[in-house]
Each structure stands twice: as C-alpha cells, then as structure tokens.
Write a protein that holds these residues in place. Structure first.
Motif, short mmCIF file in Angstrom:
data_model
loop_
_atom_site.label_atom_id
_atom_site.label_comp_id
_atom_site.label_asym_id
_atom_site.label_seq_id
_atom_site.Cartn_x
_atom_site.Cartn_y
_atom_site.Cartn_z
N VAL A 82 38.69 -14.95 -9.80
CA VAL A 82 38.22 -15.60 -10.91
C VAL A 82 39.33 -16.59 -11.50
CG1 VAL A 82 38.33 -15.12 -13.63
CG2 VAL A 82 36.76 -13.52 -11.75
N HIS A 83 38.90 -17.49 -11.86
CA HIS A 83 39.96 -18.77 -12.08
C HIS A 83 40.01 -18.62 -14.64
CE1 HIS A 83 40.93 -21.08 -8.04
NE2 HIS A 83 39.56 -20.17 -8.30
N LEU A 84 41.36 -18.46 -14.65
CA LEU A 84 41.35 -18.36 -16.24
C LEU A 84 42.65 -19.11 -16.42
CD1 LEU A 84 40.74 -16.75 -18.57
CD2 LEU A 84 43.55 -15.36 -18.00
N ASP A 85 42.15 -20.61 -16.38
CA ASP A 85 43.29 -21.80 -16.93
C ASP A 85 43.27 -22.03 -18.88
OD1 ASP A 85 43.76 -22.08 -14.40
OD2 ASP A 85 41.74 -22.56 -14.64
N LYS A 86 44.33 -22.31 -18.84
CA LYS A 86 44.68 -23.14 -20.18
C LYS A 86 43.92 -24.08 -21.23
CE LYS A 86 47.88 -23.61 -24.07
NZ LYS A 86 47.68 -22.70 -24.52
N THR A 87 42.60 -24.43 -21.25
CA THR A 87 41.61 -25.46 -21.90
C THR A 87 42.32 -25.97 -23.89
OG1 THR A 87 39.88 -24.08 -22.82
CG2 THR A 87 39.99 -24.69 -19.62
N ASP A 88 41.20 -26.71 -24.02
CA ASP A 88 41.36 -26.94 -25.26
C ASP A 88 40.91 -26.55 -25.92
OD1 ASP A 88 43.03 -29.70 -24.13
OD2 ASP A 88 41.17 -30.75 -24.52
N ALA A 89 40.67 -25.54 -25.78
CA ALA A 89 39.60 -24.29 -25.91
C ALA A 89 40.56 -23.19 -25.75
CB ALA A 89 38.57 -24.13 -26.03
N GLY A 90 41.68 -23.34 -25.90
CA GLY A 90 41.91 -21.90 -25.60
C GLY A 90 42.45 -20.97 -23.66
N MET A 91 42.70 -20.33 -23.45
CA MET A 91 42.39 -19.10 -22.38
C MET A 91 40.77 -19.19 -22.05
SD MET A 91 45.52 -19.64 -21.27
CE MET A 91 45.57 -18.42 -19.42
N THR A 92 40.75 -19.88 -20.67
CA THR A 92 38.53 -19.45 -20.33
C THR A 92 38.90 -19.58 -18.63
OG1 THR A 92 38.70 -21.61 -22.30
CG2 THR A 92 37.07 -21.14 -20.34
N VAL A 93 37.90 -18.51 -18.34
CA VAL A 93 37.36 -18.70 -17.02
C VAL A 93 36.95 -19.68 -16.95
CG1 VAL A 93 36.61 -17.07 -15.66
CG2 VAL A 93 37.41 -16.32 -17.21
N THR A 94 37.71 -20.43 -15.97
CA THR A 94 37.13 -21.83 -15.61
C THR A 94 36.16 -21.99 -13.94
OG1 THR A 94 38.89 -22.42 -14.70
CG2 THR A 94 38.54 -23.19 -16.80
N ARG A 95 36.59 -20.77 -13.33
CA ARG A 95 35.98 -21.22 -11.99
C ARG A 95 35.45 -19.51 -11.41
NH1 ARG A 95 39.00 -24.57 -9.07
NH2 ARG A 95 39.87 -22.83 -7.41
N ILE A 96 35.01 -19.27 -10.41
CA ILE A 96 35.18 -18.31 -9.90
C ILE A 96 34.19 -18.60 -8.46
CG2 ILE A 96 34.51 -15.97 -9.58
CD1 ILE A 96 33.14 -15.73 -12.32
N ASP A 97 35.62 -18.51 -7.79
CA ASP A 97 35.43 -18.76 -5.83
C ASP A 97 34.90 -17.49 -5.17
OD1 ASP A 97 36.34 -20.91 -6.66
OD2 ASP A 97 37.78 -20.53 -5.88
N LEU A 98 33.47 -17.59 -4.61
CA LEU A 98 33.14 -15.99 -4.19
C LEU A 98 32.83 -16.32 -2.71
CD1 LEU A 98 29.55 -15.61 -5.70
CD2 LEU A 98 31.97 -13.96 -6.31
N GLU A 99 33.83 -15.81 -1.87
CA GLU A 99 33.69 -15.39 -0.62
C GLU A 99 33.00 -14.22 -0.10
OE1 GLU A 99 38.29 -15.34 0.37
OE2 GLU A 99 38.51 -17.86 -0.83
N THR A 100 32.21 -14.61 1.08
CA THR A 100 31.48 -13.82 1.63
C THR A 100 31.34 -13.83 3.13
OG1 THR A 100 29.51 -12.06 1.15
CG2 THR A 100 28.95 -14.25 1.39
N VAL A 101 31.48 -12.53 3.59
CA VAL A 101 31.31 -12.63 5.13
C VAL A 101 30.07 -11.01 4.98
CG1 VAL A 101 32.44 -11.55 7.23
CG2 VAL A 101 33.93 -12.32 5.48
N GLY A 102 29.44 -11.30 6.07
CA GLY A 102 28.02 -10.54 6.46
C GLY A 102 28.14 -9.77 7.52
N GLU A 103 27.92 -8.61 8.10
CA GLU A 103 27.66 -7.81 9.47
C GLU A 103 25.94 -7.92 9.28
OE1 GLU A 103 28.47 -4.28 12.25
OE2 GLU A 103 30.06 -4.99 10.66
N VAL A 104 25.07 -9.10 9.74
CA VAL A 104 23.65 -9.18 9.66
C VAL A 104 23.31 -9.31 11.14
CG1 VAL A 104 21.79 -10.37 8.59
CG2 VAL A 104 23.48 -10.21 7.63
N PRO A 105 22.72 -8.94 12.26
CA PRO A 105 21.81 -9.17 12.84
C PRO A 105 20.95 -9.76 12.58
CG PRO A 105 22.46 -6.01 12.70
CD PRO A 105 22.00 -6.93 12.13
#
Length: 143
Positions: A82-105
């Motif tokens: 979760v990326h918390l960045d300073k924007t013109d509106a104030g501190m804002t969650v701007t981006r979320i990078d999901l990384e997933t690994v599946g064990e799926v036969p």
C-alpha cells in the motif's frame, strides 16, 4: 449479512501520541504510532491493515474463482503493498500493488492470470478502493 466492527483509540498529539487498534471479535489487536505510520517504528498502521484486508479478500475471491473453474487451489498467498503519498489533497493511498502466488494443480499460467485479474476487479475490497487508488496485480503459479 453481518456488520463487521473494529475500533481504534488514540492518546496524545499526532507526533508524540500512540494508539491501539482492535478487531471486533478480538482476532487482532495492535499498537500504532506516528513512527509506525510515517517512519519505521514498531507497531502497525492503517495502511498495513488496509493491505491485510485487501490481500485476504483477494485471496478468498481468487480461491472461489479457481474452484468454480474446476481447479481448486491448494494455496493462494497474496501480499499487498500500500502506497501512502503526499498529494495536493494531503496524505493519500494512491496505489496498491497485489502480488499473488497460487499453488493450483491442473491449471496453466494464462488461465491463472485471467482468474486473478477477475478476482482483482471483483473482490469487495478492490471495489471499495479502486475508485481512489490504482490497483496493480502480479500473479504467478508456484514453481
């Protein structure tokens, strides 16, 4: 459907104070502070809790889609950055990078990636967060 609750208590000023967060059923309780949120101090912070909620919701949604497609997962492990960045509106969650690994036969990488994209678009937490934050996804099968 049940209504879920959580609570937080903060004592003191923003920079010198401290707080606690707790889930309604007692599954999690933790400390947080200015340092744990904006620096590298001990404890958790709201952004980590959002990340945990998003990773958990996404993993469950992907698990359902995989089972519905006839390839139930042995495991799905997801990290949310979760990326918390300073924007013109104030501190804002701007981006979320999901990384997933599946064990799926019995599934190939292309089908796994397609189902993971569907989970990203449709899990309730993604739908909540996507109007304001960019959500990226890296999905791969365990080797």
């Amino acid at each position: 459907m049940p209504i879920r609750t959580a609570s937080a208590r903060w004592q003191g000023t923003l920079t010198e104070g401290s707080g606690t967060v707790r889930t309604g059923k007692g599954g999690f309780a933790g400390n947080y502070s200015f340092k744990s949120r904006f620096e590298e101090g001990e404890g958790t912070n709201p952004e980590e809790l959002i990340g945990a909620a998003h990773a958990g919701c996404f993993s469950m949604a992907l698990s359902k889609l995989l089972a519905d497609a006839g390839s139930p997962a042995t495991s799905v492990e997801t990290t949310a950055k979760v990326h918390l960045d300073k924007t013109d509106a104030g501190m804002t969650v701007t981006r979320i990078d999901l990384e997933t690994v599946g064990e799926v036969p019995g599934i190939d990488e292309a089908q796994f990636t397609k189902l993971a994209e569907g989970a990203k678009e449709n899990c309730p937490i993604s739908r909540l967060l996507s109007p304001g934050a960019q959500i990226s996804l890296t999905a791969r099968l365990a080797s």
